[in-house]
Scaffold this motif. Sequence first.
Motif, mmCIF file in Angstrom:
data_model
loop_
_atom_site.group_PDB
_atom_site.id
_atom_site.type_symbol
_atom_site.label_atom_id
_atom_site.label_comp_id
_atom_site.label_asym_id
_atom_site.label_seq_id
_atom_site.Cartn_x
_atom_site.Cartn_y
_atom_site.Cartn_z
ATOM 1 N N TYR A 1 -18.856 -67.711 -5.397
ATOM 2 C CA TYR A 1 -20.060 -67.556 -4.585
ATOM 3 C C TYR A 1 -20.702 -68.921 -4.392
ATOM 4 O O TYR A 1 -20.662 -69.763 -5.278
ATOM 5 N N GLN B 1 -19.406 -65.504 -0.153
ATOM 6 C CA GLN B 1 -18.571 -65.134 -1.286
ATOM 7 C C GLN B 1 -17.110 -65.076 -0.872
ATOM 8 O O GLN B 1 -16.792 -64.565 0.204
ATOM 9 N N ARG C 1 -15.462 -62.399 1.455
ATOM 10 C CA ARG C 1 -15.843 -61.027 1.132
ATOM 11 C C ARG C 1 -17.238 -60.679 1.620
ATOM 12 O O ARG C 1 -17.507 -59.530 1.956
ATOM 13 N N ALA C 2 -18.132 -61.622 1.569
ATOM 14 C CA ALA C 2 -19.507 -61.325 1.976
ATOM 15 C C ALA C 2 -20.166 -62.591 2.481
ATOM 16 O O ALA C 2 -19.875 -63.690 2.013
ATOM 17 N N GLY D 1 -16.311 -55.148 -6.633
ATOM 18 C CA GLY D 1 -16.272 -53.695 -6.654
ATOM 19 C C GLY D 1 -17.337 -53.179 -7.586
ATOM 20 O O GLY D 1 -18.515 -53.514 -7.421
ATOM 21 N N PRO D 2 -16.980 -52.339 -8.563
ATOM 22 C CA PRO D 2 -17.997 -51.744 -9.443
ATOM 23 C C PRO D 2 -18.877 -52.823 -10.049
ATOM 24 O O PRO D 2 -18.408 -53.899 -10.381
ATOM 25 N N PRO D 3 -20.154 -52.554 -10.191
ATOM 26 C CA PRO D 3 -21.096 -53.597 -10.610
ATOM 27 C C PRO D 3 -20.767 -54.255 -11.941
ATOM 28 O O PRO D 3 -21.026 -55.443 -12.122
ATOM 29 N N GLY D 4 -20.222 -53.522 -12.875
ATOM 30 C CA GLY D 4 -19.904 -54.122 -14.155
ATOM 31 C C GLY D 4 -18.846 -55.191 -14.010
ATOM 32 O O GLY D 4 -17.890 -55.020 -13.263
ATOM 33 N N ASN E 1 -19.481 -58.113 -12.820
ATOM 34 C CA ASN E 1 -19.855 -59.013 -11.742
ATOM 35 C C ASN E 1 -20.901 -60.033 -12.148
ATOM 36 O O ASN E 1 -21.448 -60.716 -11.282
ATOM 37 N N GLU E 2 -21.186 -60.125 -13.443
ATOM 38 C CA GLU E 2 -22.129 -61.177 -13.830
ATOM 39 C C GLU E 2 -21.532 -62.516 -13.429
ATOM 40 O O GLU E 2 -20.333 -62.748 -13.583
ATOM 41 N N GLN E 3 -22.369 -63.339 -12.891
ATOM 42 C CA GLN E 3 -21.916 -64.596 -12.338
ATOM 43 C C GLN E 3 -22.185 -65.737 -13.310
ATOM 44 O O GLN E 3 -23.215 -65.788 -13.958
ATOM 45 N N TYR F 1 -25.025 -49.453 -8.515
ATOM 46 C CA TYR F 1 -25.442 -50.842 -8.315
ATOM 47 C C TYR F 1 -25.605 -51.496 -9.678
ATOM 48 O O TYR F 1 -25.582 -50.831 -10.720
ATOM 49 N N GLY F 2 -25.742 -52.813 -9.652
ATOM 50 C CA GLY F 2 -25.905 -53.561 -10.893
ATOM 51 C C GLY F 2 -27.173 -54.377 -10.877
ATOM 52 O O GLY F 2 -27.647 -54.795 -9.825
ATOM 53 N N PHE G 1 -29.058 -57.697 -12.892
ATOM 54 C CA PHE G 1 -28.760 -58.858 -13.718
ATOM 55 C C PHE G 1 -30.025 -59.695 -13.889
ATOM 56 O O PHE G 1 -30.867 -59.738 -13.001
ATOM 57 N N TYR H 1 -31.087 -63.765 -14.965
ATOM 58 C CA TYR H 1 -30.618 -65.129 -15.191
ATOM 59 C C TYR H 1 -31.800 -66.000 -15.600
ATOM 60 O O TYR H 1 -32.934 -65.764 -15.198
ATOM 61 N N PHE I 1 -26.543 -66.720 -17.251
ATOM 62 C CA PHE I 1 -26.549 -65.256 -17.251
ATOM 63 C C PHE I 1 -27.103 -64.762 -18.582
ATOM 64 O O PHE I 1 -26.718 -65.233 -19.652
ATOM 65 N N TYR J 1 -26.992 -57.642 -18.286
ATOM 66 C CA TYR J 1 -26.553 -56.788 -17.185
ATOM 67 C C TYR J 1 -26.846 -55.321 -17.503
ATOM 68 O O TYR J 1 -26.714 -54.873 -18.635
ATOM 69 N N LEU K 1 -26.923 -56.230 -7.356
ATOM 70 C CA LEU K 1 -25.681 -56.127 -6.604
ATOM 71 C C LEU K 1 -25.652 -54.757 -5.935
ATOM 72 O O LEU K 1 -25.622 -53.733 -6.613
ATOM 73 N N PHE L 1 -21.467 -53.179 -3.649
ATOM 74 C CA PHE L 1 -20.347 -53.838 -4.320
ATOM 75 C C PHE L 1 -20.160 -55.287 -3.910
ATOM 76 O O PHE L 1 -19.313 -55.964 -4.459
ATOM 77 N N ASN L 2 -20.881 -55.782 -2.931
ATOM 78 C CA ASN L 2 -20.663 -57.184 -2.582
ATOM 79 C C ASN L 2 -21.898 -57.887 -2.050
ATOM 80 O O ASN L 2 -21.794 -58.998 -1.568
ATOM 81 N N PHE M 1 -25.336 -59.509 -3.052
ATOM 82 C CA PHE M 1 -26.205 -59.957 -4.120
ATOM 83 C C PHE M 1 -27.553 -60.394 -3.560
ATOM 84 O O PHE M 1 -27.627 -61.041 -2.527
#
Lengths: 116, 113
Positions: free
Chosen positions: A33, A48, A55-56, A98-101, A103-105, B32-33, B35, B37, B47, B50, B95, B98-99, B101
Motif C-alpha cells: 500500500y 494498493q 487491487r484498490a 480478503g477477510p479482514p483478519g 490485513n494489519e499493515q 470488516y476490520g 485497526f 496504529y 500497528f 486488530y 477495512l 475487503f480492500n 482502507f
Amino acid sequence: DSGVTQTPKHLITATGQRVTLRCSPRSGDLSVYWYQQSLDQGLQFLIQYYNGEERAKGNILERFSAQQFPDLHSELNLSSLELGDSALYFCASSYQIGPPGGNEQFFGPGTRLTVL
Amino acid sequence: AQKITQTQPGMFVQEKEAVTLDCTYDTSDQSYGLFWYKQPSSGEMIFLIYQGSYDEQNATEGRYSLNFQKARKSANLVISASQLGDSAMYFCSTLFNFNKFYFGSGTKLNVKP
C-alpha cells in the motif's frame, strides 16, 4: 523495525520534476500500500497492489503512478511535481487480502519529499 | 461520506492512569476490520491492535485493548497504565469491502509525568 524498507529517506526536488520512491515489503507479504501524509490532508490512502496487480485505488492523482514488480517490491512515481506534493510518503505491506483478519499493515519508515 | 471519525484531536493523561481514545465508523458491511496504529514523533507507524467485526470478544494486546461496540459502530482504544513513551499520535483505521482502507484524523496523546 517493521521489516518494510523504503528508499530514499529524504528527497528534495524542484517543481515540475519527476521522482521515484521505492518500497520493499516484509518477507512473505504480497500486498503493498502507498499513503501520503501531509499536515493539511492527514493520512491519505493512494493505491494498493497485491502480487503484482492493482487491487484498490484511493486519492491518487493522475500525475502519480505505481507498480509492483515480480519480486514484490513497489515503486511510486510522482511527476510534474507541485509544492503541494510535499509530504511524507509511506509504504505498508500485509500478508493477505480478503477477510479482514491478517490485513494489519506494517509500515516502512517513509520518504519525506520536499518540493521547492 | 466520512467513513471513520476520531473526535479528540488531543488528549492529556497522567502517567500510570488509563486513557480511552475514541473512534466511530460508518459502514453497512457485515464483515470488516478495525485497526489502531501509533505514530510517535519520530514518524514511523506502528500497528497496535486488530478487531474483526465477527469477533465476540474485545481484542487485547498487552496494555492495549479495543472496546468494540458493534451496534454503536465504535472501536475505542483503551491504554492502561499509561507510560511516557505512549505520547504519540494514534490513528484508528478500518477495512471495508475487503480492500478499502480508511484512516481517522488521529488523536494526539500526551502523557504527563
